[in-house]
Enzyme design. Structure first.
Site, PDB file in Angstrom:
ATOM      1  N   GLY A   1       0.930  -1.345  -0.214  1.00 19.92           N
ATOM      2  CA  GLY A   1      -0.078  -0.025   0.130  1.00 19.92           C
ATOM      3  C   GLY A   1       0.843   1.231   0.075  1.00 19.92           C
ATOM      4  O   GLY A   1       2.029   1.372   0.323  1.00 19.92           O
TER       5      GLY A   1
ATOM      6  N   GLY B   1       0.917  -5.330   0.551  1.00 17.43           N
ATOM      7  CA  GLY B   1      -0.275  -5.534  -0.273  1.00 17.43           C
ATOM      8  C   GLY B   1      -0.261  -6.220  -1.599  1.00 17.43           C
ATOM      9  O   GLY B   1      -1.194  -6.932  -2.034  1.00 17.43           O
TER      10      GLY B   1
ATOM     11  N   GLU C   1       6.031  -5.384   7.727  1.00 20.17           N
ATOM     12  CA  GLU C   1       5.417  -4.527   8.427  1.00 20.17           C
ATOM     13  C   GLU C   1       5.935  -3.780   9.894  1.00 20.17           C
ATOM     14  O   GLU C   1       5.918  -2.911  10.287  1.00 20.17           O
ATOM     15  CB  GLU C   1       3.724  -4.746   8.701  1.00 20.17           C
ATOM     16  CG  GLU C   1       3.208  -4.847   7.333  1.00 20.17           C
ATOM     17  CD  GLU C   1       3.159  -5.870   6.465  1.00 20.17           C
ATOM     18  OE1 GLU C   1       2.757  -5.686   5.420  1.00 20.17           O
ATOM     19  OE2 GLU C   1       3.939  -6.848   6.845  1.00 20.17           O
TER      20      GLU C   1
ATOM     21  N   ASP D   1      -0.849  -7.728   7.305  1.00 16.08           N
ATOM     22  CA  ASP D   1      -2.208  -7.670   7.193  1.00 16.08           C
ATOM     23  C   ASP D   1      -2.574  -8.334   5.824  1.00 16.08           C
ATOM     24  O   ASP D   1      -1.684  -9.364   5.663  1.00 16.08           O
ATOM     25  CB  ASP D   1      -2.598  -6.213   7.138  1.00 16.08           C
ATOM     26  CG  ASP D   1      -2.018  -5.394   6.177  1.00 16.08           C
ATOM     27  OD1 ASP D   1      -0.959  -5.747   5.384  1.00 16.08           O
ATOM     28  OD2 ASP D   1      -2.418  -4.255   5.932  1.00 16.08           O
TER      29      ASP D   1
END
Length: 350
Positions: free
Chosen positions: A66, A114, A137, A145
Site C-alpha cells: 500500500g 499489499g 510491517e 495484514d
C-alpha cells in the site's frame, strides 16, 4: 489508458490487470483497489474470459504494498481514508481468494505487503528469479495484514512466524517453500506465458491453466528457509517474543544471529501484536476471520505512535532510525496489545 494507475485489458480469453505505477513500485492507492475490484467483478461475469492475469508494469516489482505515505497523511489528518483503504483492500483480498475463475499472479520483482495480498491468495502464484517477497510491517510500526495471518501460519513449521516477525525479504525458492507461491518461471518468458493463456478456450479450468504454467516452470533452487528450518522451528515455537529472542541468543550460526539482530530493530509493540495475531490465525477457521481481526488491529494503529514513527523513518525523513515507544519488548504491557484486538465496526464481511 496507458497513463492510468491500473490498466485493464482483454487479450483473447484472458482478462489482464496491469498495475501501472512503476516509479512507485506499483504501490496501491484506494483508486487502484477500486479499479481492480471492478475489473475482477466484470471479468467474473464475462463468459468470454477464461482466466485473469495480474501483473506489474516496470522491471522492478509486481507491487510494493500500500501507499504508506498516503496512509500516514490520512492518519495524521484523521480523514478516514486509511480505514476505508484497509477495509476495501481486505475485501479485495477475500475476493481473490474465492474468485470463480483461474487467477494468475505474476510476482516478478518486489512483492511486499499489499502485493502479497494481491497474489498469494490467488489460485496460481508465479515467482521469478527477480522476486523479493516480504511482509515488512513490523519494521514500520505496523503488523502483517492483507490476510497474512491466515497465510503465514500455513507455512511449514515456524517459517511463517519468522517471516511475519522479521519482515525480511525472501527469494523465489523460499516463497514456494512457505506456500506463498507455486512455481518459478523466468521473467523473460512471462510475456509468452500471458500470450499462451490468452489463447485458452473459454471455460478453461484451473487444471488447464496449470498445464500451461508447468510448461514454463523451472527449478527454483535451494530455499534458505528450508535450509534453516530446524533452527527456525526450535527458536520460534514460543508464544512470547521474549522467549523467541532468548532462544535465538542460545543458537549458533550467523542466520540465528542475523535474525535476532533484525528483531531487535523492529517495533516492540508490533512484534508482540504480530505474534498474537499469527497465533490467532493458526487457530482460525477462515481467511475472513483473520481479515476481520486484522482490520480491527489496523484501525487501532491510527492511534499508535510507532505507526507514525516507523513511516517517518522509512519514507518521509528516510533516516532509517525509528525511535520506538516503548523501546523494548519487556516494556510493552499486555493490555496495550489487547487494546489492538477490538473488533472492527461494522464487520468487514457481513
Amino acid at each position: 489508458m496507458q497513463d492510468s494507475e491500473v490498466i485493464i485489458e482483454r487479450r483473447g480469453t484472458a482478462g489482464i490487470i496491469r498495475l501501472n505505477r512503476p516509479r512507485a513500485l506499483n504501490s496501491l492507492t484506494l483508486a487502484m483497489i477500486r479499479t481492480i475490484t471492478e475489473a475482477l467483478d466484470g471479468f467474473a461475469r464475462d463468459a468470454e474470459v477464461a482466466t485473469v492475469v495480474a501483473t506489474g508494469e516496470g522491471e522492478r516489482g509486481f507491487c510494493a504494498g500500500g501507499d504508506i505515505r498516503a496512509l500516514h497523511e490520512s492518519a495524521r489528518a484523521g480523514d478516514g481514508l486509511a480505514g476505508t483503504f484497509w477495509r476495501e483492500e481486505f475485501r479485495l483480498n477475500h475476493m481473490i481468494a474465492v474468485y470463480p475463475k483461474p487467477y494468475v499472479a505474476l510476482m516478478d520483482g518486489i512483492t511486499m505487503g499489499g502485493g502479497v495480498g494481491l497474489s498469494s491468495h490467488g489460485r496460481h502464484r508465479i515467482v521469478t528469479e527477480r522476486t523479493r517477497l516480504a511482509m515488512p510491517e513490523t519494521g514500520i510500526g505496523y503488523v502483517p495484514d492483507v490476510g497474512a495471518t491466515w497465510l503465514l501460519p500455513k507455512a511449514p513449521g515456524e517459517a511463517g512466524t519468522w517471516l511475519g516477525l522479521t519482515g525480511l525479504d525472501i527469494a523465489a525458492a523460499d516463497a514456494i517453500y512457505a506456500h506463498l507461491a507455486d512455481l518459478q518461471i523466468a521473467s523473460s518468458r512471462l510475456a509468452e506465458v500471458i500470450e499462451t493463456l490468452s489463447g485458452l478456450p473459454r471455460g478453461s479450468s484451473s487444471g488447464d491453466v496449470d498445464g500451461v504454467l508447468q510448461v514454463y516452470a523451472e527449478p527454483p533452487g535451494e530455499s534458505r528457509l528450508r535450509h534453516n528450518s530446524t533452527m527456525i522451528d526450535r527458536a520460534f515455537r514460543f508464544d512470547s517474543v521474549e522467549e523467541i529472542l532468548a532462544a535465538l541468543a542460545g543458537e549458533d550460526g550467523e542466520f540465528a544471529a542475523e535474525t535476532r539482530r533484525v528483531l531487535l530493530t523492529r517495533s516492540p509493540t508490533s512484534l508482540k501484536l504480530a505474534l498474537q495475531l499469527l497465533r490467532a490465525g493458526r487457530r482460525s477457521g477462515s481467511l475472513a476471520e483473520c481479515l476481520g481481526r486484522e482490520l480491527g488491529a489496523c484501525l487501532q494503529m491510527l492511534d499508535n505512535p510507532d505507526f507514525f514513527e516507523g513511516i517517518r523513518a522509512a519514507v518521509i525523513d528516510k533516516d532509517r532510525n525509528p525511535k520506538w515507544s516503548p523501546a523494548s519488548v519487556e516494556a510493552v504491557k499486555a493490555q496495550t496489545v489487547e487494546n489492538f484486538l477490538k473488533p472492527a465496526e461494522p464487520p468487514l464481511l457481513l
